[in-house]
Design a protein around this motif. Structure first.
Motif, PDB file in Angstrom:
ATOM      1  N   SER A  80      -0.629   5.470   7.937  1.00 29.68           N
ATOM      2  CA  SER A  80      -0.344   5.765   6.531  1.00 29.68           C
ATOM      3  C   SER A  80       1.078   6.308   6.371  1.00 29.68           C
ATOM      4  CB  SER A  80      -1.379   6.761   6.009  1.00 29.68           C
ATOM      5  OG  SER A  80      -1.108   7.134   4.697  1.00 29.68           O
ATOM      6  N   PHE A  81       1.464   7.216   7.278  1.00 27.39           N
ATOM      7  CA  PHE A  81       2.810   7.788   7.249  1.00 27.39           C
ATOM      8  C   PHE A  81       3.870   6.708   7.486  1.00 27.39           C
ATOM      9  CE2 PHE A  81       6.353   9.759   9.636  1.00 27.39           C
ATOM     10  CZ  PHE A  81       6.832  10.601   8.656  1.00 27.39           C
ATOM     11  N   LEU A  82       3.627   5.842   8.465  1.00 29.20           N
ATOM     12  CA  LEU A  82       4.579   4.776   8.774  1.00 29.20           C
ATOM     13  C   LEU A  82       4.664   3.760   7.634  1.00 29.20           C
ATOM     14  CD1 LEU A  82       3.782   4.336  12.544  1.00 29.20           C
ATOM     15  CD2 LEU A  82       5.872   5.305  11.561  1.00 29.20           C
ATOM     16  N   ASN A  83       3.548   3.500   6.995  1.00 29.00           N
ATOM     17  CA  ASN A  83       3.565   2.612   5.835  1.00 29.00           C
ATOM     18  C   ASN A  83       4.364   3.225   4.693  1.00 29.00           C
ATOM     19  OD1 ASN A  83       2.730   0.192   4.372  1.00 29.00           O
ATOM     20  ND2 ASN A  83       1.485   1.606   3.183  1.00 29.00           N
ATOM     21  N   PHE A  84       4.251   4.549   4.514  1.00 32.62           N
ATOM     22  CA  PHE A  84       5.058   5.245   3.508  1.00 32.62           C
ATOM     23  C   PHE A  84       6.546   5.065   3.805  1.00 32.62           C
ATOM     24  CE2 PHE A  84       7.314   9.267   2.488  1.00 32.62           C
ATOM     25  CZ  PHE A  84       7.276   9.192   1.101  1.00 32.62           C
ATOM     26  N   ALA A  85       6.934   5.236   5.065  1.00 26.73           N
ATOM     27  CA  ALA A  85       8.346   5.071   5.450  1.00 26.73           C
ATOM     28  C   ALA A  85       8.818   3.647   5.187  1.00 26.73           C
ATOM     29  CB  ALA A  85       8.545   5.424   6.925  1.00 26.73           C
ATOM     30  N   ARG A  86       7.964   2.683   5.423  1.00 23.55           N
ATOM     31  CA  ARG A  86       8.326   1.273   5.236  1.00 23.55           C
ATOM     32  C   ARG A  86       8.372   0.891   3.757  1.00 23.55           C
ATOM     33  NH1 ARG A  86       4.401  -2.493   8.107  1.00 23.55           N
ATOM     34  NH2 ARG A  86       5.800  -2.176   9.844  1.00 23.55           N
ATOM     35  N   SER A  87       7.370   1.313   2.995  1.00 23.60           N
ATOM     36  CA  SER A  87       7.253   0.845   1.611  1.00 23.60           C
ATOM     37  C   SER A  87       7.951   1.745   0.598  1.00 23.60           C
ATOM     38  CB  SER A  87       5.775   0.703   1.236  1.00 23.60           C
ATOM     39  OG  SER A  87       5.142   1.967   1.245  1.00 23.60           O
ATOM     40  N   GLN A  88       8.185   2.994   0.953  1.00 21.64           N
ATOM     41  CA  GLN A  88       8.816   3.950   0.027  1.00 21.64           C
ATOM     42  C   GLN A  88      10.039   4.579   0.690  1.00 21.64           C
ATOM     43  OE1 GLN A  88       8.011   4.338  -3.094  1.00 21.64           O
ATOM     44  NE2 GLN A  88       6.150   3.113  -3.040  1.00 21.64           N
ATOM     45  N   LYS A  89      10.968   3.730   1.094  1.00 24.21           N
ATOM     46  CA  LYS A  89      12.139   4.188   1.851  1.00 24.21           C
ATOM     47  C   LYS A  89      12.893   5.314   1.147  1.00 24.21           C
ATOM     48  CE  LYS A  89      13.140  -0.126   4.377  1.00 24.21           C
ATOM     49  NZ  LYS A  89      11.796  -0.574   4.509  1.00 24.21           N
ATOM     50  N   ASN A  90      13.096   5.189  -0.150  1.00 25.11           N
ATOM     51  CA  ASN A  90      13.866   6.209  -0.875  1.00 25.11           C
ATOM     52  C   ASN A  90      13.112   7.533  -0.979  1.00 25.11           C
ATOM     53  OD1 ASN A  90      16.205   4.704  -1.312  1.00 25.11           O
ATOM     54  ND2 ASN A  90      15.324   3.714  -3.116  1.00 25.11           N
ATOM     55  N   LEU A  91      11.806   7.485  -1.177  1.00 28.30           N
ATOM     56  CA  LEU A  91      11.035   8.725  -1.213  1.00 28.30           C
ATOM     57  C   LEU A  91      10.974   9.356   0.177  1.00 28.30           C
ATOM     58  CD1 LEU A  91       8.124   7.784  -3.643  1.00 28.30           C
ATOM     59  CD2 LEU A  91      10.085   9.283  -4.102  1.00 28.30           C
ATOM     60  N   PHE A  92      10.900   8.532   1.207  1.00 28.40           N
ATOM     61  CA  PHE A  92      10.954   9.050   2.576  1.00 28.40           C
ATOM     62  C   PHE A  92      12.272   9.786   2.799  1.00 28.40           C
ATOM     63  CE2 PHE A  92      11.964   8.943   7.050  1.00 28.40           C
ATOM     64  CZ  PHE A  92      10.766   9.269   7.660  1.00 28.40           C
ATOM     65  N   ARG A  93      13.368   9.180   2.360  1.00 31.11           N
ATOM     66  CA  ARG A  93      14.684   9.831   2.511  1.00 31.11           C
ATOM     67  C   ARG A  93      14.726  11.162   1.771  1.00 31.11           C
ATOM     68  NH1 ARG A  93      16.952   4.215   1.521  1.00 31.11           N
ATOM     69  NH2 ARG A  93      17.447   3.479   3.611  1.00 31.11           N
TER      70      ARG A  93
END
Length: 196
Positions: A80-93
């Protein structure tokens, strides 16, 4: 004149998350947010005393709405965390690739308490060892997420699954001081509910 629509903090945070997701963390300002919401800056300043307060609340909002995993296993939380990084790059940043004030927690994990509890139960580890094991897994997972969020490297679903499994085997072997493949298989079996 029609009555003005009341704007709540949650509306502002949702709009701010959408703005960051679409345009990046650098696009977030009170003016750009007001423009995106179709309102003046006044409701935003009424809800948040400063841009810093809005920024802090937004990070908490993203943690709760995007990162708190409703996952059935330890591995699913990582996926789930890795999917967040992949799909929500700007929010991850916004949450993870920002300058932090001294003393601030370096890695926010809204799932940590439940995860540590599961590790303790499945692996017969004390809290301290379970916390250390989890922290090591977080380091592996975080490094993969950063590579995906920054476009440095992309992982296929199969590669992610293989990397998480292999990293878990290595960390598990260390923290359980495994001396044989048979012993490792025992602890992998004991933690199968974490890996599903």
């Amino acid at each position: 004149m029609p009555p003005q629509k009341r704007i709540f903090q949650k509306d502002i945070l949702e709009a701010a998350a959408n703005l960051v997701a679409q345009q990046g963390p650098q696009a977030l300002s009170v003016r750009s947010l007001a423009r995106a919401m179709g309102c003046s800056t006044q409701p935003i300043y009424s809800a948040f005393e400063s841009m810093d307060a809005l920024h802090t609340a937004l990070i908490d909002y993203v943690r709760e709405h995007y990162l708190r995993a409703q996952a059935s296993s330890y591995k699913q939380v990582a996926l789930s965390f890795l999917n967040f990084a992949r799909s929500q790059k700007n929010l991850f940043r916004l949450v993870y690739l920002r300058q932090r004030p001294a003393g601030e927690t370096l890695f926010e994990d809204p799932n940590a308490e439940e995860t540590i509890r599961q590790l303790q139960a499945s692996l017969e580890l004390g809290r301290e060892k379970a916390t250390e094991l989890h922290r090591r897994m977080v380091y592996y997972c975080y490094s993969m997420a950063v590579m995906m969020a920054t476009g440095y490297l992309e992982f296929s679903e199969e590669e992610i699954d293989r990397e998480l499994t292999e990293d878990y085997r290595i960390v598990l072997s260390y923290y359980k001081q495994v001396k044989s493949e048979e012993e490792l298989q025992h602890w992998l079996y004991r933690s199968r509910n974490l890996l599903g």
